[in-house]
Design a protein around this motif. Structure first.
Motif, short mmCIF file in Angstrom:
data_model
loop_
_atom_site.label_atom_id
_atom_site.label_comp_id
_atom_site.label_asym_id
_atom_site.label_seq_id
_atom_site.Cartn_x
_atom_site.Cartn_y
_atom_site.Cartn_z
N SER A 38 0.83 -1.20 0.00
CA SER A 38 0.00 0.00 0.00
C SER A 38 0.87 1.26 0.00
N ASN A 42 0.88 4.51 -2.25
CA ASN A 42 0.55 5.75 -1.54
C ASN A 42 1.66 6.08 -0.55
N ASN A 44 2.08 8.53 1.20
CA ASN A 44 1.47 9.15 2.38
C ASN A 44 0.95 8.03 3.30
N PRO A 45 1.53 7.90 4.53
CA PRO A 45 1.15 6.76 5.39
C PRO A 45 -0.32 6.75 5.77
N PHE A 46 -0.94 7.93 5.91
CA PHE A 46 -2.37 7.95 6.28
C PHE A 46 -3.22 7.35 5.16
N LYS A 47 -2.87 7.76 3.92
CA LYS A 47 -3.62 7.22 2.78
C LYS A 47 -3.36 5.72 2.63
N VAL A 49 -2.70 3.57 5.03
CA VAL A 49 -3.47 2.83 6.04
C VAL A 49 -4.95 2.80 5.66
N ARG A 50 -5.44 3.91 5.09
CA ARG A 50 -6.85 3.95 4.66
C ARG A 50 -7.10 2.89 3.58
N ARG A 53 -7.23 -0.48 5.14
CA ARG A 53 -8.52 -0.70 5.81
C ARG A 53 -9.61 -1.04 4.80
#
Ligand code: SF4
Length: 395
Positions: A38, A42, A44-47, A49-50, A53
């Motif tokens: 992922s 991405n 960007n770590p937040f994206k 993780v999203r 999920r």
């Protein structure tokens, strides 16, 4: 069910079910792999993780089973389903990458699996045969033509292929040639009656890249299974095939066509017990469909019978008392809730004449893989959709 008996479990030490703490550690490893994949898409770590999920929410649709308290260890890989390549592997990474692409662009096709019929020949004469219209005493496609189709599959990047027929073992040497042609970055399964699957053949299959065998067993009762298959040696060959595959290191899934008379909890429990004792690690329960020799016959299960199978699958897959039992897959359960995974969505069927179909049970020729591209077949299947799903959601 007689769970207390000390029936000898013939599971190969290289193929067994894992659960508990071991499985928890395996799951952490698999999730880390998916997170790394992922992050590659991405940064960007937040994206990232999203995205992870979103994939976890899709898990049940992808696997085709629920519960999550067990997985199968085969060699150095772990399997949650016969539908998903084992982890860790390049085929697994490719599968996950494809699923991420699906989340980004859900309207596009992200095909994962091809079911490929490689022969028109079969030694059996099953009462439910969905391939009956294509059966013959000789093959319609030459080896060269099969290689041509396989090349298209390879070029499309498909890593997960189920070989079927007819009976694929009827064309053993050509099947091995196809496996050799395809190289070792893909995961191959064979859908078979097990008829004639000797120890020697099992080892040759394993050496040439067969990961798993989906072997048909339609009753725990030998006589009833043989009557269903119209061959008094069929049950014998199922047992031989399961044992030989286990010895060779091929994962075994037993496939049950659950007719109305069989759809009781007692029958399903006896079947699951037998599957465990034989050494199967997956059980797939299929519903009778009005195609092939069942065309026009009143064979469909009613809501009560479907409910029995639903509850059986959910309870045995999640009850810790059944942690050592095969993982049950009941595709009809998930199809009714999540839609059809075939029809060019996650998989596509190419029959033993080279014709595209939405799936082995949704039969309508949609063009020929010899003359058309895989993209054409996928587009046709997506346009045609799945009439089986429509029937089931209306039922
Ligand atoms: S269902 Fe499979 S094994 Fe049975 S006759 Fe048809 S092709 Fe052969």
């Amino acid at each position: 069910m007689n769970r207390g008996t000390k029936a000898a479990c013939v599971q190969n030490s290289r193929i067994h079910i894992v659960s508990g703490l071991k499985l928890a550690m395996v799951r952490i490893g698999a999730v880390l792999t998916i997170l790394i994949l992922s992050l590659k898409i991405n940064p960007n770590p937040f994206k990232a993780v999203r995205l992870l999920r979103s994939l976890i929410r899709e898990r049940v649709t992808i696997h085709g089973n629920e519960g999550g308290i067990k997985a199968v260890k085969a060699g150095k890989k772990y399997f949650w389903s016969t539908n998903v390549p084992g982890w860790p592997s390049e085929a697994f990474n490719h599968f996950i990458y494809n699923e991420f692409q699906r989340i980004h662009s859900p309207l596009e096709s992200h095909l994962q699996t091809i079911f490929l019929g490689i022969t028109n020949v079969c030694p059996l004469n099953c009462i439910h045969c969905f391939e009956s219209e294509n059966l013959s005493d000789k093959d319609n496609l030459s080896l060269e033509e099969l290689v041509n189709i396989m090349e298209k599959i390879n070029n499309h990047g498909i890593r997960h292929i189920h070989l079927s027929g007819g009976e694929p073992l009827s064309r053993f040497d050509d099947m091995i040639e196809l496996l050799r042609f395809s190289g070792n970055t893909k995961e191959f399964w064979i859908n078979t009656s097990g008829f004639g699957l000797t120890r020697e053949k099992a080892f040759v299959m394993k050496q040439n890249g067969i990961t798993g065998a989906i072997i048909s067993l339609d009753d725990w009762d030998e006589k009833k299974h043989n009557a269903f298959r119209k061959n008094d040696k069929s049950y014998f060959w199922v047992k031989e095939a399961v044992r030989n595959c286990n010895e060779a290191g091929i994962i075994v899934c037993l496939a049950l066509c659950c007719i109305r008379e069989f759809a009781t909890e007692e029958n399903l429990d006896r079947y699951l017990q037998l599957a465990k004792e034989m050494g199967a690690v997956f059980v797939r329960i299929m519903e009778p469909v009005k195609v092939g020799r069942f065309s026009g016959k009143d064979v469909q299960l009613d809501q009560f019978q479907i409910g029995i199978i639903d509850r059986f699958m959910l309870s045995r897959n999640s009850d810790p008392a059944y942690a050592g039992y095969p993982i049950i897959q009941f595709p009809g359960h998930h199809q009714r809730r999540s839609g059809c995974q075939g029809a060019g969505n996650r998989y596509l069927y190419i029959d033993s004449n080279g014709q595209f179909h939405s799936c082995p049970f949704c039969r309508k020729p949609l063009g020929n893989a010899l003359t058309e591209s895989l993209d054409f077949g996928i587009a046709q299947a997506r346009a045609a959709g799945c009439h089986l799903f429509q029937q089931r959601t209306l039922a």
